[in-house]
Scaffold this active site. Sequence first.
Site, PDB file in Angstrom:
ATOM      1  N   THR A   1     104.894   8.833  46.159  1.00 61.77           N
ATOM      2  CA  THR A   1     106.263   8.357  46.376  1.00 61.77           C
ATOM      3  C   THR A   1     107.007   9.450  47.147  1.00 61.77           C
ATOM      4  O   THR A   1     106.563  10.602  47.170  1.00 61.77           O
ATOM      5  CB  THR A   1     106.998   8.124  45.046  1.00 61.77           C
ATOM      6  OG1 THR A   1     107.040   9.370  44.355  1.00 61.77           O
ATOM      7  CG2 THR A   1     106.277   7.113  44.175  1.00 61.77           C
TER       8      THR A   1
ATOM      9  N   GLU B   1     104.755   2.068  44.107  1.00 63.57           N
ATOM     10  CA  GLU B   1     104.138   1.807  42.801  1.00 63.57           C
ATOM     11  C   GLU B   1     103.612   0.381  42.680  1.00 63.57           C
ATOM     12  O   GLU B   1     102.997   0.024  41.689  1.00 63.57           O
ATOM     13  CB  GLU B   1     105.163   2.065  41.678  1.00 63.57           C
ATOM     14  CG  GLU B   1     105.521   3.531  41.459  1.00 63.57           C
ATOM     15  CD  GLU B   1     106.688   4.012  42.307  1.00 63.57           C
ATOM     16  OE1 GLU B   1     106.956   3.392  43.361  1.00 63.57           O
ATOM     17  OE2 GLU B   1     107.324   5.015  41.925  1.00 63.57           O
TER      18      GLU B   1
ATOM     19  N   LYS C   1     129.978   3.668  40.414  1.00 65.10           N
ATOM     20  CA  LYS C   1     130.558   3.291  39.124  1.00 65.10           C
ATOM     21  C   LYS C   1     132.050   3.585  39.157  1.00 65.10           C
ATOM     22  O   LYS C   1     132.485   4.703  38.958  1.00 65.10           O
ATOM     23  CB  LYS C   1     129.859   4.040  37.988  1.00 65.10           C
ATOM     24  CG  LYS C   1     128.403   3.619  37.908  1.00 65.10           C
ATOM     25  CD  LYS C   1     127.607   4.417  36.896  1.00 65.10           C
ATOM     26  CE  LYS C   1     126.134   4.075  37.042  1.00 65.10           C
ATOM     27  NZ  LYS C   1     125.347   5.054  37.786  1.00 65.10           N
TER      28      LYS C   1
ATOM     29  N   TRP D   1     130.628  -1.740  38.187  1.00 65.22           N
ATOM     30  CA  TRP D   1     129.656  -1.361  39.215  1.00 65.22           C
ATOM     31  C   TRP D   1     129.973  -2.011  40.554  1.00 65.22           C
ATOM     32  O   TRP D   1     130.257  -3.197  40.623  1.00 65.22           O
ATOM     33  CB  TRP D   1     128.247  -1.784  38.802  1.00 65.22           C
ATOM     34  CG  TRP D   1     127.664  -0.916  37.723  1.00 65.22           C
ATOM     35  CD1 TRP D   1     128.325   0.015  36.979  1.00 65.22           C
ATOM     36  CD2 TRP D   1     126.317  -0.907  37.270  1.00 65.22           C
ATOM     37  NE1 TRP D   1     127.473   0.610  36.091  1.00 65.22           N
ATOM     38  CE2 TRP D   1     126.232   0.060  36.248  1.00 65.22           C
ATOM     39  CE3 TRP D   1     125.164  -1.612  37.638  1.00 65.22           C
ATOM     40  CZ2 TRP D   1     125.040   0.333  35.582  1.00 65.22           C
ATOM     41  CZ3 TRP D   1     123.983  -1.349  36.981  1.00 65.22           C
ATOM     42  CH2 TRP D   1     123.925  -0.373  35.962  1.00 65.22           C
TER      43      TRP D   1
HETATM   44  P1  ADP Z   1     110.446   5.619  47.575  1.00 68.62           P
HETATM   45  O1  ADP Z   1     110.812   4.900  46.305  1.00 68.62           O
HETATM   46  O2  ADP Z   1     109.561   6.757  47.355  1.00 68.62           O
HETATM   47  O3  ADP Z   1     111.598   5.842  48.513  1.00 68.62           O
HETATM   48  P2  ADP Z   1     109.224   3.208  48.353  1.00 68.62           P
HETATM   49  O4  ADP Z   1     108.830   2.850  49.732  1.00 68.62           O
HETATM   50  O5  ADP Z   1     108.281   2.963  47.271  1.00 68.62           O
HETATM   51  O6  ADP Z   1     109.522   4.682  48.434  1.00 68.62           O
HETATM   52  O7  ADP Z   1     110.644   2.574  48.045  1.00 68.62           O
HETATM   53  C1  ADP Z   1     110.836   1.559  47.120  1.00 68.62           C
HETATM   54  C2  ADP Z   1     112.295   1.248  47.033  1.00 68.62           C
HETATM   55  O8  ADP Z   1     112.808   0.872  48.311  1.00 68.62           O
HETATM   56  C3  ADP Z   1     112.612   0.070  46.139  1.00 68.62           C
HETATM   57  O9  ADP Z   1     112.633   0.440  44.790  1.00 68.62           O
HETATM   58  C4  ADP Z   1     113.972  -0.347  46.660  1.00 68.62           C
HETATM   59  O10 ADP Z   1     115.010   0.449  46.146  1.00 68.62           O
HETATM   60  C5  ADP Z   1     113.870  -0.064  48.129  1.00 68.62           C
HETATM   61  N1  ADP Z   1     113.554  -1.294  48.859  1.00 68.62           N
HETATM   62  C6  ADP Z   1     112.369  -1.711  49.327  1.00 68.62           C
HETATM   63  N2  ADP Z   1     112.485  -2.885  49.968  1.00 68.62           N
HETATM   64  C7  ADP Z   1     113.792  -3.253  49.897  1.00 68.62           C
HETATM   65  C8  ADP Z   1     114.566  -4.374  50.352  1.00 68.62           C
HETATM   66  N3  ADP Z   1     114.034  -5.372  51.044  1.00 68.62           N
HETATM   67  N4  ADP Z   1     115.885  -4.385  50.053  1.00 68.62           N
HETATM   68  C9  ADP Z   1     116.462  -3.389  49.362  1.00 68.62           C
HETATM   69  N5  ADP Z   1     115.799  -2.307  48.923  1.00 68.62           N
HETATM   70  C10 ADP Z   1     114.483  -2.231  49.179  1.00 68.62           C
END
Ligand code: ADP
Length: 547
Positions: free
Chosen positions: A186, A331, A444, A449
């Site tokens: 990640t 994940e 917040k 929120w």
């Molecule tokens: P990291 O969490 O390490 O930045 P990831 O690529 O696994 O890398 O990111 C996952 C996160 O990206 C998700 O939990 C979410 O917050 C965000 N995310 C992914 N796709 C979308 C989407 N279509 N719209 C909004 N947020 C998104």
Amino acid sequence: MNGLMMQWPLLISSLLVHAERHHGEQEIVSRRVEGDIHRTTFRQLAARARRMANALARLGVKSGDRVATLAWNGYRHLEVYYAASGSGAVLHTLNPRLHPDQLSYIANHAEDKVLFFDLTFLPLVEAVAARLPAVKHFVAMTDRAHMPAASKVPNLLCYEELVEAESDAFAWPEFDENQASSLCYTSGTTGNPKGALYSHRSTVLHTFAIALPDALSLASRDVILPVVPMFHVNAWGLPYAACMTGAKIVFPGPGLDGKSLYELFEGEGVTLSAGVPTVWQGLLGYVDANDLRFSTMTRTIIGGSACPPAMMRTFQDRYGVKVLHAWGMTEMSPVGTVSILKGSQKNLSGEEQFQVQCKQGRAVYGVDMKIVTGQGEEVAWDGKASGELMVRGPWVIAEYFKGEGGDPLVKDGEGRGWFPTGDVASIDPDGFMQITDRSKDVIKSGGEWIGSIDLENIAMAHPCVAMAACIAAEHKKWDERPLLVVVKKPGSELTRDELIAFYEGRIAKWWTPDDVVFVEAIPLGATGKMLKNRLREQYGKRLVESS
Ligand code: ADP
């Protein structure tokens, strides 16, 4: 009583065997670091992957060893994907955009044994090589003619020499489908990066799922150009799905600017692409400035962060390219949801359909999801109430590599483990999930929120705005209030008051951002997402300082 069907382990090598046997002549086109366009086929991919598997064995790589790559999207990278996982080793894609300290932390944590790299990253490898004691072999992914004359990298090997020295006779081993196949870390926006360790089974199941018509809808007739890097969650699974479906695949290599991408889209007849919203901004800017059109592209997958509705409209209304808005995480291998309308929604008005499409979408089969309150109670799927999004399924992690961070799962009443995504979302009665925010980005304000994504989408709909981030800024009375950080389009005039006035009627009054900061650029992370934590460090006290 057991069923009486064959045991056939779901192994990544079976995707390659299928592609060679049934789509052997299908093309793989790559823009190379060497500067030219390279063409090969699935048949040649399979043969060269077998040669590379022999080379890995000769280099002493054993089952379970980690084989790392630092590379652009290209055919050699694809060969290593299949050679490493197929022979029982673990493919570990490193993100070259990470800071060298973070990169060496990850490579050491993974105990990478071999490191393959594109020539672009030679200086980076030179900078970290001495800090990687576990790496026994460094391989430059090029031919002899392009090998660096002198290099500080110890015992540097040449990729093409390794391939040429081996026979293409190699029988892909059969083993338990639960064996580890690949490893992605990640981005570590909070704490050290953690590894998601995929299995052959999870990868093949994920590949089936993303190819489905209500997911990414992939077919042998498609020409897929993944702009999303092969080091960003395995290019969202497209390198595997191309082999499963027999689709032509086009790799952009280092050419990620609008002009280079557009040339490949048109020149190779690309029908489908995929990437994070920030890359499409560059492409759309180029296409718009030169008054161009897409003649073959029918759809594009946008995910990784929320796709601004304004971008979706431009793609669809101006260029006739359908946007598939998708959501997922490292994940989760990564695909969780895709926003494709149901049959029951086909009579909705165009605008209503568009609103559904803007959501992050429905769960693909294999992903179960729910939203819960802070106390763990399930929140109703009414499209309004929000809660923390939790997921489970055969391609969702059960724990991080080496047990880092402890048990990540939360148990429900029946003792089943759910992975908390850290995203705040609502789910409507049709099962369409919509993310309002990451829990760490939520604003917040006075105990209520405010979702930053909505506020960013409104700013992005203003014709003078090129990019917008909304962050929580400290506030004396309300604890936190929204602050907009904005990059203006070149040459455009826009004042704070004009942009604030733009929110009128578009959102509840108390959600309106308190202030706007105009900047030259918004910092992006290693996967092209806006680094809001960096912006918060910089501007988070702006409202208390100015009041
Ligand atoms: P990291 O969490 O390490 O930045 P990831 O690529 O696994 O890398 O990111 C996952 C996160 O990206 C998700 O939990 C979410 O917050 C965000 N995310 C992914 N796709 C979308 C989407 N279509 N719209 C909004 N947020 C998104």
